[in-house]
Design an enzyme around this catalytic site. Structure first.
Site, short mmCIF file in Angstrom:
data_model
loop_
_atom_site.label_atom_id
_atom_site.label_comp_id
_atom_site.label_asym_id
_atom_site.label_seq_id
_atom_site.Cartn_x
_atom_site.Cartn_y
_atom_site.Cartn_z
N THR A 23 0.86 -1.18 0.00
CA THR A 23 0.00 0.00 0.00
C THR A 23 0.89 1.23 0.00
OG1 THR A 23 -0.12 0.32 2.40
CG2 THR A 23 -1.60 -1.32 1.45
N CYS A 24 0.26 2.40 0.10
CA CYS A 24 1.04 3.64 0.09
C CYS A 24 1.92 3.75 1.34
CB CYS A 24 0.11 4.85 0.00
SG CYS A 24 -1.11 4.95 1.32
N GLU B 188 -7.92 2.61 11.37
CA GLU B 188 -8.52 2.94 10.08
C GLU B 188 -9.02 1.68 9.38
OE1 GLU B 188 -7.06 2.28 6.95
OE2 GLU B 188 -5.10 1.50 7.53
N PRO B 189 -10.19 1.74 8.74
CA PRO B 189 -10.79 0.54 8.16
C PRO B 189 -10.33 0.23 6.75
CG PRO B 189 -12.33 2.39 8.00
CD PRO B 189 -11.11 2.90 8.74
N LEU C 220 -11.78 27.83 2.20
CA LEU C 220 -11.25 26.66 1.51
C LEU C 220 -9.76 26.48 1.80
CD1 LEU C 220 -13.08 26.85 -1.94
CD2 LEU C 220 -13.47 25.24 -0.09
N GLY C 221 -9.36 26.71 3.04
CA GLY C 221 -8.03 26.32 3.46
C GLY C 221 -7.98 24.82 3.67
N GLN D 164 -7.60 -3.51 1.60
CA GLN D 164 -6.29 -3.71 0.98
C GLN D 164 -5.77 -5.12 1.25
OE1 GLN D 164 -4.49 -0.39 2.98
NE2 GLN D 164 -4.85 1.03 1.27
#
Length: 420
Positions: free
Chosen positions: A49-50, A114-115, A190-191, A120
């Site tokens: 994965t990343c 994290e799901p 929009l920061g 993955q």
């Protein structure tokens, strides 16, 4: 047979090194095939994965398998083996299996719990399975870890907890509105925070989302990228837009309030979430007609959520040792599966022969009577072999299992060839 994992340490190896050791989706089939040809490797799955690259393998020898897994990584990525030795973590037997369970529930992720890693892991297994590099061991193990992860995410839903300010803000909006369907939202700013909030909000099902930014062109570009339900509005129209929407979320970097509002000005507004520091909104009424949350109020929620998440993850972690134990009990019982199958086959053959003989002697039985007899005969057979099956499973995990199983086969007249 032994299970080994070799992986780049996601927690200690810097990203500039991790990004050099990543398998692309297009490479996985070839990589799994070549890895499977390495000496000692019987089954293998590559998880890439990343944030992580890991190899899981079933090997016939620990020392040999460990060496060839590391050598494969070194050769594939054209990196000296001594460097690979400095970068990898290695788990053997129970430690490798335990690590896989920790990975699949997010306990080894940079973002704990994290799901996404579940999907993955599933894809990594399916890729290997499609490529013919998995067998009975990994089919059982990966099915077990996938089922475990699904069960834990249902039992301890950490992904439903808001862990960032924009997530908490959107959660409060959804909670106070009851449903986002049919409601309108205005996103102001929009920061980094505002952009993340807008991205998440655009997938939630709001009837319409208005974007306002001090640079109007940035709002227009964001709206164009998100589809018809998102509309850019000029920043100076903010007071009017507030009266036309059900919810507002502000995230503007400004030393002064960008909006002053009271009950008379609020129109249909039901909730306003102010993520600005300093605060973006000045409330001119002591008792506004809408709900208002600033960053401090959201941080109280976030603190509670972080504590709850840690408790859930701790409970998940405590369930892993039993899963590892269950897997190894299953593995020890592998050689008993053919014995149980033969016992059932022998018992059902006896049942079928007796039934046929009985039907020949009682030809006048109707269909219902025949069905009742067949049902009760099967019940008798199942009850008769339940005890022996339980005993033979217990025998299979003992050190002298082969001797005991051969004796069991002699008693029941079963073939011994399937045990080999």
């Amino acid at each position: 047979m032994f299970i080994i994992y070799v992986g780049i340490d996601v927690n200690s190896v810097p990203i500039d090194i991790r990004e050099k050791v990543v398998f692309s989706k297009e490479e996985l089939a070839e990589a799994n095939s070549k890895l499977n040809q390495e000496k000692s490797v019987l089954e293998n799955v590559i998880l890439s994965t990343c944030n992580r690259t890991e190899i899981y393998a079933v090997v016939d020898q620990v020392h040999t398998g460990r060496y060839y897994l590391k050598r494969f990584l070194a050769r594939w990525f054209n990196i000296p083996l001594e460097q690979i030795n400095n970068w990898v973590n290695i788990g053997i037997k129970e430690n490798a299996v335990k690590h896989l369970f920790e990975v699949v529930v997010g306990l080894d992720s940079l973002i704990m719990g994290e799901p996404q890693i579940l999907g993955q892991v599933k894809q990594a297994f399916f890729n290997a399975e499609d490529n013919g590099t998995t067998g009975v061991i990994f089919k059982h193990l990966f099915n077990q870890v996938i089922s475990f992860s699904k069960r834990m995410h249902t039992k301890y839903p950490t992904s439903e907890l808001s862990l960032t300010s924009h997530q908490a803000g959107l959660h409060q909006i959804k909670t106070h509105l009851g449903t986002v369907k049919g409601n309108k939202l205005a996103v102001v700013g929009l920061g980094d925070v505002g952009s993340h909030l807008l991205k998440n909000a655009s997938t939630m099902g709001f009837d319409h989302i208005y974007i306002l930014n001090r640079t109007d062109s940035k709002a227009e570009a964001a709206a164009d990228a998100l589809g018809d339900t998102v509309e850019a509005v000029q920043f100076d129209e903010l007071p009017e837009v507030v009266t036309q929407v059900d919810a507002v979320a502000t995230a503007v970097s400004s030393k002064q309030p960008i909006l002053t509002i009271n009950s008379q000005d609020s129109g249909s507004l039901k909730i306003l979430v102010d993520l600005g520091v300093p605060r973006n909104v000045k409330i001119a009424s002591s008792k506004p007609s809408f709900d208002y949350f600033d960053i401090d109020g959201l941080h109280e929620i976030l603190d509670d959520n972080h504590e709850l998440r840690d408790e859930m993850l701790a409970k998940t972690e405590r369930e892993i040792p039993q899963e590892v134990t269950d897997f190894y009990i299953w593995q020890k019982q592998l050689h008993v599966v053919p014995v149980i199958r033969d016992l059932r086959k022998s018992a059902l053959t006896v049942e079928s022969n007796v039934y046929d003989s009985l039907m020949h002697k009682l030809p006048d039985l109707d269909e219902h009577e025949q069905k009742v007899i067949r049902k009760h005969m099967k019940s008798i057979i199942n009850q008769m072999i339940k005890g022996p099956i339980k005993q033979v499973k217990e025998l299979s995990v003992k050190d002298d299992a082969n001797f005991d199983l051969e004796f069991f086969c002699d008693i029941f007249g079963l073939p011994k060839e399937d045990m080999k």
